[in-house]
Design a protein around this motif. Structure first.
Motif, PDB file in Angstrom:
ATOM      1  N   ASP B  76       0.698  -1.100  -0.034  1.00 15.28           N
ATOM      2  CA  ASP B  76      -0.126   0.014   0.002  1.00 15.28           C
ATOM      3  C   ASP B  76       0.956   1.256   0.149  1.00 15.28           C
ATOM      4  OD1 ASP B  76      -0.947  -0.305   3.529  1.00 15.28           O
ATOM      5  OD2 ASP B  76       0.919  -0.561   2.503  1.00 15.28           O
ATOM      6  N   VAL B  80       1.586   4.103  -7.139  1.00 12.21           N
ATOM      7  CA  VAL B  80       0.690   3.656  -7.980  1.00 12.21           C
ATOM      8  C   VAL B  80       1.232   4.173  -9.538  1.00 12.21           C
ATOM      9  CG1 VAL B  80      -1.846   3.981  -8.981  1.00 12.21           C
ATOM     10  CG2 VAL B  80      -1.155   4.388  -6.462  1.00 12.21           C
ATOM     11  N   ARG B 108      -1.767  -1.880  -4.706  1.00 15.76           N
ATOM     12  CA  ARG B 108      -1.994  -1.371  -3.291  1.00 15.76           C
ATOM     13  C   ARG B 108      -2.700  -2.238  -2.300  1.00 15.76           C
ATOM     14  NH1 ARG B 108      -4.706   4.285  -4.719  1.00 15.76           N
ATOM     15  NH2 ARG B 108      -4.192   4.677  -2.491  1.00 15.76           N
TER      16      ARG B 108
END
Lengths: 255, 167
Positions: B76, B80, B108
């Motif tokens: 996480d 991204v 994530r």
């Protein structure tokens, strides 16, 4: 027909794991239940999305380096790299400081046993061809030989119930004399090592853990021995195995 | 014989690895290479007793887990934006964006949730097969699946509410 369907049924429906009867029941339920129908639709979209995202990989040409013939011929190149990789792994596993699992309130004996065990683990686990001196098929002779060299009776624990077969063992030098190293391997090629040498009894304290970089050792003292079980496992997986070994070694001493 | 049997499994292994690595093609293929090496050196221990595909998936899964632990990265916390361009596979732009969101969200997820979603949703394994492969009780597998699906929906919603539906 409209009995309450659990979440498990809805997920099983989405994943195509229900028989016709089950599917009918879920669909009847969903028809009366827009909220549940929406959630089911969302999960179906997720599965769909995964397939759309990754199914195209199936049609990609296989990179030549991944073909079995290439893998076979690359193996020797990789062996050359092994020396470097082992050195790097050793440095990481043995380095003090942040990021690792470190013994808290440990005796210096345990810390020393752990360091020796982790070093032996990293060096010998990397060896595909000759990881042991004596094969596991000679379990009894190996136990007799290594017990003699360590000067106390020792049995070779059996971890086959947990899926780990004995690969074999070897004799090693330790800080205070000889050490025994036993290696185990499961069907996926994951290797554990049990390191045993003489060590002063620290009074039956519990298992302690040390290591980092994906390699962990569970350490304890038992009778005349300091023992460490090392492997590429998280603590919750390593601990029950270490306890099995502890128990089996204790049984061997009293017999 | 080993070679032809293995070769037939490579595309499927690559797909599985790509999904576990949330689209990181270079890492995924490295894992496939390590997996095939391990399979070739352990061919005798397989001996055709169990399903070859499941055996290979399990080997690859362990290598991936080693990698996750080695990196010590909580997925996480992954960026991204690292999600590679190769994921833009769909012909329509909106769909491509949604798929890219999905890959980013997948990356994530906690690894234990991600692997259950991939094994079930992409590889078509039953819940019992996933429990067997991951060594987790069936109830744990179910709760990872449920939480993973909820979390995935939530992550995609955060990334772009208009795109949360893939279709």
């Amino acid at each position: 027909m409209s009995e309450r369907l659990g979440d498990d049924d809805l997920h099983a429906y989405v994943d195509g794991l229900l028989d016709q009867d089950g599917r009918d029941r879920v669909e009847a339920r969903l028809a009366d239940n827009p909220d549940q129908a929406l959630r089911v639709r969302l999960w179906q979209d997720q599965n769909d999305g995964l397939r759309r995202l990754f199914d195209p990989v199936l049609d990609e040409p296989i990179p030549p380096r991944l073909l079995p013939a290439a893998i076979r011929s690359h193996t020797w190149q990789k062996r050359r790299l092994t020396a470097l990789r082992v050195a790097a792994a050793l440095a990481l596993v043995l380095a003090g400081g942040g990021g690792g699992w470190w013994l808290r309130g440990q005796s210096s004996t345990e810390a020393q046993v752990a360091r020796e065990a982790l070093a032996a683990h990293v060096v010998y686990v990397a060896d595909q061809r000759r990881p042991v001196e004596v094969p596991g098929s000679e379990r009894d002779q190996m136990a007799t030989w290594l017990s003699k060299r360590l000067g106390a009776k020792m049995n070779v624990p059996d971890l086959s119930a947990s899926g780990y077969q004995l690969v074999g063992g070897r004799l090693l030098p330790a800080e205070n004399g000889a050490a025994a190293l036993y290696m185990y391997e499961n069907s996926l090629g994951q290797r554990l090592t049990l390191y045993v040498r003489r060590a002063p009894d620290d009074g039956g304290k519990d298992l302690r853990f040390q290591g980092r970089d994906g390699t962990l050792a569970g350490v304890w003292t038992q009778g005349p021995f300091g023992c460490a079980l090392s492997g590429p496992l998280p603590r919750e997986d390593l601990e029950p195995l270490a306890r099995q070994v502890w128990k089996q070694m204790g049984a061997a001493r009293s017999s | 014989m080993a070679d032809s049997q293995l070769e037939a499994q490579i595309p499927g292994l690559r797909r599985y690895a790509r999904a576990l690595c949330a689209g990181d093609a270079a890492l995924a293929d490295d894992l496939v290479q390590d997996c095939l090496e391990r399979a070739l050196s352990r061919w005798q221990s397989w001996r055709g007793e169990s399903d070859l595909r499941l055996w290979l998936l399990a080997i690859l899964r362990n290598l991936w887990l080693d990698e996750v632990r080695r990196r010590g990265t909580r997925p996480d916390l992954m960026d991204v934006d690292d999600c590679p361009d190769a994921l833009a596979v769909a012909p329509r732009q909106g769909q491509a964006l949604a798929l890219r969101d999905l890959a980013g969200a997948l990356g994530r997820l906690a690894p234990e949730q991600r692997e259950v979603l991939v094994l079930v949703g992409l590889e078509g394994l039953s819940y019992a097969q996933v429990a067997h492969m991951t060594g987790a009780p069936l109830g744990t597998v179910m709760s990872r699946l449920k939480r993973g699906r909820d979390r995935l929906a939530q992550l995609m919603h955060e990334d772009g509410p208009a795109l949360r539906r893939v279709k």
